[in-house]
Design a protein around this motif. Sequence first.
Motif, PDB file in Angstrom:
ATOM      1  N   ALA A 108       0.834  -1.221   0.000  1.00 19.05           N
ATOM      2  CA  ALA A 108       0.000   0.000   0.000  1.00 19.05           C
ATOM      3  C   ALA A 108       0.860   1.260   0.000  1.00 19.05           C
ATOM      4  O   ALA A 108       0.402   2.328  -0.404  1.00 19.05           O
ATOM      5  N   PHE A 109       2.113   1.109   0.458  1.00 19.51           N
ATOM      6  CA  PHE A 109       2.995   2.274   0.504  1.00 19.51           C
ATOM      7  C   PHE A 109       3.732   2.500  -0.815  1.00 19.51           C
ATOM      8  O   PHE A 109       4.468   3.463  -0.957  1.00 19.51           O
ATOM      9  N   ASN A 110       3.537   1.591  -1.766  1.00 17.76           N
ATOM     10  CA  ASN A 110       4.175   1.744  -3.078  1.00 17.76           C
ATOM     11  C   ASN A 110       3.130   1.646  -4.164  1.00 17.76           C
ATOM     12  O   ASN A 110       3.148   0.722  -4.966  1.00 17.76           O
ATOM     13  N   PRO A 111       2.181   2.590  -4.187  1.00 17.63           N
ATOM     14  CA  PRO A 111       1.127   2.481  -5.195  1.00 17.63           C
ATOM     15  C   PRO A 111       1.720   2.591  -6.595  1.00 17.63           C
ATOM     16  O   PRO A 111       2.702   3.308  -6.791  1.00 17.63           O
ATOM     17  N   PRO A 112       1.145   1.845  -7.558  1.00 15.17           N
ATOM     18  CA  PRO A 112       1.645   1.950  -8.920  1.00 15.17           C
ATOM     19  C   PRO A 112       1.508   3.377  -9.437  1.00 15.17           C
ATOM     20  O   PRO A 112       0.589   4.092  -9.040  1.00 15.17           O
TER      21      PRO A 112
END
Length: 170
Positions: free
Chosen positions: A164-168
């Motif tokens: 969730a902390f690396n959204p595309p």
Amino acid sequence: MRIEIRDERPADYSKVDDLIQAAFNGNAQAQIVTALRESDERYISLVAEQDGLLVGHICFSPIEFEEGFNHQGCQLSPISVSPIEQGKGIGGELINAGLERCKIVGWNSVFLLGNPAYYSRFGFMFASEMGLHCDGSLDPYLQYVELESGILNDCYGLISFHSAFNPPDT
Ligand SMILES: CC(C)(COP(=O)(O)OP(=O)(O)OC[C@H]1O[C@@H](n2cnc3c(N)ncnc32)[C@H](O)[C@@H]1OP(=O)(O)O)[C@@H](O)C(=O)NCCC(=O)NCCS
């Protein structure tokens, strides 16, 4: 004024999102919390309520050790207090209650990225001194607290945060 710390409920979602956006002056952190709610992984989401109003929120989500240690660690992020209620101890109450809850559900260490001047008062220490790292540029902000003394003694290497902390990129 008495503060109650309790679990976030679905009826709170939009108010919590507004609170997070006001605290961070942007919507990136609220989007992360939305992604955590939609994820099938466990997370903890607590709110601080004062006289029926939501004034604070804190979230914890699982981390991974890239060396594969079988260890139950989580990340504290984000934490938000309504701008007009900041500096009254609500953030501290959320952190202390959150760490207690993490212990109860079986997480035995908590990591975060943040200002050491604030988080050291809750026992957070520099992770790089334990040989634990994340993205290099953020390493000076990576801190941890053990909820079980010595639990991280044999851990080292990279940790990664919930997706969730690396959204595309959009
Ligand atoms: C950070 C935050 C959650 C703290 O909550 P709070 O209820 O205001 O904090 P408390 O009242 O428990 O503690 C206040 C103390 O924390 C310090 N503090 C607050 N935010 C800080 C920060 N970002 N860096 C360093 N110190 C900070 C205050 O200076 C104050 O210090 P003092 O006790 O020595 O006077 C709140 O200020 C907030 O929502 N900020 C905007 C969102 C944010 O930055 N979240 C954290 C990202 S890591």
